[in-house]
Design an enzyme around this catalytic site. Sequence first.
Site, short mmCIF file in Angstrom:
data_model
loop_
_atom_site.label_atom_id
_atom_site.label_comp_id
_atom_site.label_asym_id
_atom_site.label_seq_id
_atom_site.Cartn_x
_atom_site.Cartn_y
_atom_site.Cartn_z
N SER A 121 -1.89 1.51 -4.05
CA SER A 121 -2.76 0.45 -4.55
C SER A 121 -1.91 -0.61 -5.22
O SER A 121 -0.95 -0.26 -5.91
CB SER A 121 -3.77 1.03 -5.53
OG SER A 121 -4.79 0.12 -5.76
N HIS A 166 -8.56 -6.40 -5.21
CA HIS A 166 -8.23 -6.66 -6.61
C HIS A 166 -7.98 -8.13 -6.88
O HIS A 166 -7.56 -8.87 -6.00
CB HIS A 166 -6.96 -5.88 -6.98
CG HIS A 166 -7.20 -4.41 -7.09
ND1 HIS A 166 -7.75 -3.84 -8.21
CD2 HIS A 166 -6.96 -3.40 -6.24
CE1 HIS A 166 -7.84 -2.52 -8.02
NE2 HIS A 166 -7.37 -2.23 -6.83
N ILE A 168 3.16 1.81 0.21
CA ILE A 168 2.06 0.86 0.02
C ILE A 168 0.88 1.58 -0.64
O ILE A 168 -0.10 1.94 0.01
CB ILE A 168 1.64 0.19 1.35
CG1 ILE A 168 2.86 -0.32 2.12
CG2 ILE A 168 0.66 -0.94 1.07
CD1 ILE A 168 3.63 -1.44 1.45
N LYS A 210 -5.16 5.42 -17.03
CA LYS A 210 -6.19 4.52 -16.50
C LYS A 210 -7.49 5.27 -16.49
O LYS A 210 -7.53 6.46 -16.22
CB LYS A 210 -5.82 4.12 -15.08
CG LYS A 210 -4.95 2.89 -15.02
CD LYS A 210 -4.90 2.35 -13.61
CE LYS A 210 -4.08 1.07 -13.58
NZ LYS A 210 -3.90 0.56 -12.24
N ARG A 247 -2.54 8.47 -2.36
CA ARG A 247 -1.73 7.26 -2.45
C ARG A 247 -0.31 7.57 -1.97
O ARG A 247 0.23 8.62 -2.33
CB ARG A 247 -1.65 6.77 -3.89
CG ARG A 247 -3.00 6.51 -4.54
CD ARG A 247 -2.82 6.33 -6.03
NE ARG A 247 -4.09 6.14 -6.73
CZ ARG A 247 -4.86 7.14 -7.15
NH1 ARG A 247 -4.52 8.39 -6.91
NH2 ARG A 247 -5.98 6.89 -7.80
C1 LIG Z 1 -7.29 6.85 -4.34
C2 LIG Z 1 -6.84 5.52 -3.82
C3 LIG Z 1 -7.46 4.35 -4.25
C4 LIG Z 1 -7.03 3.12 -3.78
N1 LIG Z 1 -7.72 2.01 -4.15
C5 LIG Z 1 -7.33 0.81 -3.67
C6 LIG Z 1 -8.06 -0.35 -4.01
O1 LIG Z 1 -9.11 -0.30 -4.62
N2 LIG Z 1 -7.59 -1.55 -3.61
C7 LIG Z 1 -6.45 -1.65 -2.89
O2 LIG Z 1 -6.06 -2.77 -2.59
N3 LIG Z 1 -5.78 -0.56 -2.50
C8 LIG Z 1 -6.19 0.66 -2.88
N4 LIG Z 1 -5.53 1.78 -2.49
C9 LIG Z 1 -4.37 1.63 -1.65
C10 LIG Z 1 -4.72 1.48 -0.18
O3 LIG Z 1 -5.70 2.40 0.19
C11 LIG Z 1 -3.48 1.70 0.62
O4 LIG Z 1 -2.49 0.87 0.15
C12 LIG Z 1 -3.64 1.43 2.11
O5 LIG Z 1 -4.77 2.07 2.64
C13 LIG Z 1 -2.40 1.90 2.82
O6 LIG Z 1 -2.52 1.69 4.19
P1 LIG Z 1 -1.38 2.17 5.15
O7 LIG Z 1 -1.67 1.54 6.45
O8 LIG Z 1 -0.06 1.94 4.54
O9 LIG Z 1 -1.50 3.75 5.19
P2 LIG Z 1 -2.46 4.72 6.04
O10 LIG Z 1 -3.86 4.24 6.04
O11 LIG Z 1 -2.22 6.08 5.55
O12 LIG Z 1 -1.93 4.56 7.51
C14 LIG Z 1 -0.74 5.16 7.95
C15 LIG Z 1 -0.97 5.62 9.36
O13 LIG Z 1 0.26 6.07 9.92
C16 LIG Z 1 -0.01 7.14 10.79
N5 LIG Z 1 1.20 7.93 10.98
C17 LIG Z 1 1.87 8.62 10.05
N6 LIG Z 1 2.94 9.24 10.60
C18 LIG Z 1 2.94 8.93 11.91
C19 LIG Z 1 3.78 9.27 13.00
N7 LIG Z 1 4.82 10.05 12.84
N8 LIG Z 1 3.47 8.78 14.21
C20 LIG Z 1 2.39 7.97 14.40
N9 LIG Z 1 1.58 7.62 13.39
C21 LIG Z 1 1.84 8.09 12.16
C22 LIG Z 1 -1.09 7.90 10.05
O14 LIG Z 1 -1.80 8.75 10.91
C23 LIG Z 1 -1.93 6.78 9.46
O15 LIG Z 1 -3.02 6.45 10.27
C24 LIG Z 1 -5.96 3.04 -2.91
C25 LIG Z 1 -5.35 4.21 -2.45
C26 LIG Z 1 -5.83 5.45 -2.87
C27 LIG Z 1 -5.25 6.69 -2.32
#
Ligand SMILES: Cc1cc2nc3c(=O)[nH]c(=O)nc-3n(C[C@H](O)[C@H](O)[C@H](O)COP(=O)(O)OP(=O)(O)OC[C@H]3O[C@@H](n4cnc5c(N)ncnc54)[C@H](O)[C@@H]3O)c2cc1C
Lengths: 485, 418
Positions: free
Chosen positions: A336, A49, A334, A249, A310
């Site tokens: 979007s 973004h 965390i 949106k 999300r």
């Molecule tokens: C529909 C949608 C559209 C989006 N569009 C955008 C966009 O266009 N641009 C943008 O900047 N962001 C966007 N986002 C946001 C973005 O995708 C997320 O912010 C980002 O992927 C989050 O990453 P994360 O590492 O926090 O979470 P995740 O990718 O969910 O990673 C968390 C990890 O923790 C692991 N975990 C959980 N519990 C445990 C446990 N007890 N022990 C060991 N491991 C564990 C899980 O298995 C997972 O792999 C969007 C999100 C969604 C859902």
Amino acid sequence: MLDVCIIGGGVIGTAISRELSRYQLQVRLVEKNEDVGTETTKANSGIVHGGYDAKHGSLKGFFSAKGNAMYPQLEEELHFGFRQTGSFVVAFNETQEQELHHLLENGIKNGARGLTIISGDQVREMEPHLSKNITKALLCTTAGVTSPYELAVALAENAAKNGVEFTFHTEVRGIEKVEDHFVLHTNQGPIEAKVVINAAGLYADRISAMIGQDDFKINPKQGQYVLLDKDQSFLTDTVVFQAPENGTKGVLVAPTVHHNILVGPNSDYIDEKSDVSTTQDVISKILKAGSKSVDAINTRKVIRSFAGNRASSDRHDFIIGETAVKGFVNVAGIESPGLTSAPAIAVHVADLLKEMGAELTADPNFDPTRKPYQRIAELSGEELQNLIAEEPAYGRVICRCESISEGEIVDAIHRGLPITSVDAVKRRTRAGMGRCQGGFCAPRVMEIISRETGLSMEEIVKQGEGSYLLTKRSKDALERGGKDA
Amino acid sequence: MLKYELVVVGGGPAGLSAAVEAYEQGVRKILILERDKELGGILNQCIHNGFGLHRFKEELTGPEYSLRYIDLLKDTTIETLTDTMVLEISEEKVVRAISAERGYMEIEAEAVVFSMGCRERTRGAIQLQGDRPAGVFTAGTAQRFINMEGYMPGKRVVILGSGDIGLIMARRMTFEGAKVEAVCELMPYSNGLTRNIVQCLDDYEIPLMLSHTIVKVHGKSRVEGVTIAKVDENLRPIPETYRRIDCDTVLLSVGLIPENEITQNAGIAVDPRTSGPKVGELRQTEMEGVFACGNVVHVHDLVDFVSEEGVLSGRGVAKYLKGELETTSNFSTANGEGIGYVVPQTVNMSNVDDQVTFYMRVRSVYDRHIVRAYLGDTLVAEKKERKFLPAEMVNFKIKKDILSNLADGEIRFVVEEV
Ligand SMILES: Cc1cc2nc3c(=O)[nH]c(=O)nc-3n(C[C@H](O)[C@H](O)[C@H](O)COP(=O)(O)OP(=O)(O)OC[C@H]3O[C@@H](n4cnc5c(N)ncnc54)[C@H](O)[C@@H]3O)c2cc1C
Ligand SMILES: Cc1cc2nc3c(=O)[nH]c(=O)nc-3n(C[C@H](O)[C@H](O)[C@H](O)COP(=O)(O)OP(=O)(O)OC[C@H]3O[C@@H](n4cnc5c(N)ncnc54)[C@H](O)[C@@H]3O)c2cc1C
């Protein structure tokens, strides 16, 4: 004893791991699934973004503008796929035009760059297949698209190269604070660490509660998408958002890094964190809403639909910082623009560790680079000739839709992270992502994984525990005897 | 640069028969390029009987059928390169290909035959919603796993779509000890050949549920079940009829799509009715010296007609290389009421020996109907059949003398009541 243990291998956890690998620290990332980037990070819009959307003063606003600016260099170092396509927020009427001005002002405050408001005609001059009904748009030239799971893989591979340990199939089930350190109880035994970073995405509230910090809740908010065939890439090569109206949106129509077209998402709270099923109702609505932005969406060109959730917190902003329990850091809620913000959040977390008193000595051997893939689809005849002469496997095409060679698949399998699933290969190489969706190449990809890793065909999964593909040898094969049947 | 009179892209039954026919007509420098390790195309995984009834008057298995052709190559100068993938073809008919053994190749061809076959429609293409677990396969992929790799993809199966591959897989899975719970077909009629319904479902008491579809797939890791429903006349699921069937595997047999990326990249337009290039009576495409035959032109149900089409294109190539192929056309064809498409799309009478076979598909099931060909208001010919089914390609032959007596124009095929 580890200096730092990161829980969660999404884009947030992997970005932090790579940032911390710059320093002389003992870092391990634990992930419950078999690979990085298998949850929210694999199913989202993939937009980097511009940083104008999230409210000024919020962490989202702060980190997204900063993160956006870091992408070009990150791409240069890690080659995960990023294109600065620019984005439009399009308006169809005066109320929406008003919104464009609000967004512009907000963006300037956030420090976003490359913003202008242009006319509908200017929009169509840049993208001729966008709707005649667009009256105005906010153009952001610094916005782009990335491949989120390839980014997570690239960050993790680079972190691993610089000394971070990765353990998969490792689920954190309890956390204890013992004197000055933590003991993490997992299905693979205990892990001891001085600092714990909670980057568990949708489950970050549960992890935090394990140490008594239950002052926030993560509510899954679903987004469904459809993906169109590459031959629809003419529709737009600029990200197209719709200006909000009456608090809702619209739906976006966006190119992907690899030139497919993505349409979606909806935004609805659901009950179950792990529910990523799609429904015909929502998909139909998305297609209808999306077709407002472009001339027409040809539903016969849909190659797949998918959903991601999300990690929406009840505080409606990112939750980043050390908790009341010293040494326990939350990087939670965390949603979007979390993908956009990830690189900036990672730098911030490293700074935070310094503030917390950790000693961060730069590692002189830190190498920020990761070698790019040799993609046969992108090479000239001469380059192909040389490459295949050196390594014949590049002359064997496995995925015919995306022109992915055996050489690329073998390369992906030997980049430092363990590969046990067909989807892990698919996310790294795109084998199986084209219009036939792996119908033809899945058996061959399995054979290659089996050969390269020593896993049997029956042990190879699609994605995640229990997602087996084959049950047993066929009778016929057994009668013919042995493995080479 | 390598040079050939004819380069054939794809060594399935279409490409093989095109090469053999071109050779018999005097073409000598012929090269077949095949991306798989072996020649034979999709037939290699079709180990059931039922091939060649028309062509060889014998019931052969798929591999046996293709072996007949591969054997014919032995006494010829036709060269083959397997494990070789054609990437693209330039306007000058330079074929770019790669293989592990030979690396990157550019081959200059005087004539080219496209015979790349087709691929299966997938879950995304039919927008099957629900969870995304392992265990959803196209029927052809399952067939490949079982027949070529020697592995079973599941134990309890629901099949969506009643295309021939799905029907054959119902029997194959049953034979291998799996339980096939049902075959669901969206339409009120089957898309498979009648003989396959009898031999693959009825004989094994597998229910064929017409006007039914899967509305949802269940299962986080592996398929655990599906929700099926009856559909109304607009093909929309009726909520009151939702019913869950437990299973661990879903096979899709929901149609085939001609594989025309190379064709389109060469600048040859694809006819939306067939999803293949438009062709003339000898299967010449709109690009001079480029021919196409088999499933890449339109999806066939019987391999015999694939071979027949290969023969036509082989003849076309020979004529073209001798400079005898006329490029103009006397007739174009059109699909009228009840007809989905007609191949060939154009006819030049001077290239025709004694008759033209028009291949076409009807849009729905027609009992007590007749297919008629008209030029303007003039009835040219008609074709009777006990029943016309969308699953069975109609084979409409018109004699040369009939066509020769007509003024040039458009021949329109329609289904009419008798
Ligand atoms: C529909 C949608 C559209 C989006 N569009 C955008 C966009 O266009 N641009 C943008 O900047 N962001 C966007 N986002 C946001 C973005 O995708 C997320 O912010 C980002 O992927 C989050 O990453 P994360 O590492 O926090 O979470 P995740 O990718 O969910 O990673 C968390 C990890 O923790 C692991 N975990 C959980 N519990 C445990 C446990 N007890 N022990 C060991 N491991 C564990 C899980 O298995 C997972 O792999 C969007 C999100 C969604 C859902
Ligand atoms: C699963 C199945 C079951 C069937 N059952 C029956 C039956 O019971 N009885 C019957 O009569 N008919 C049956 N048919 C129909 C008939 O066998 C097929 O229509 C026929 O095989 C099609 O022949 P083809 O040569 O056009 O295509 P294919 O057999 O698909 O051959 C195309 C070849 O081209 C190659 N190729 C494609 N692209 C490239 C490239 N870029 N470079 C190099 N090579 C390339 C492919 O690898 C393939 O070998 C069945 C078809 C299928 C799919």
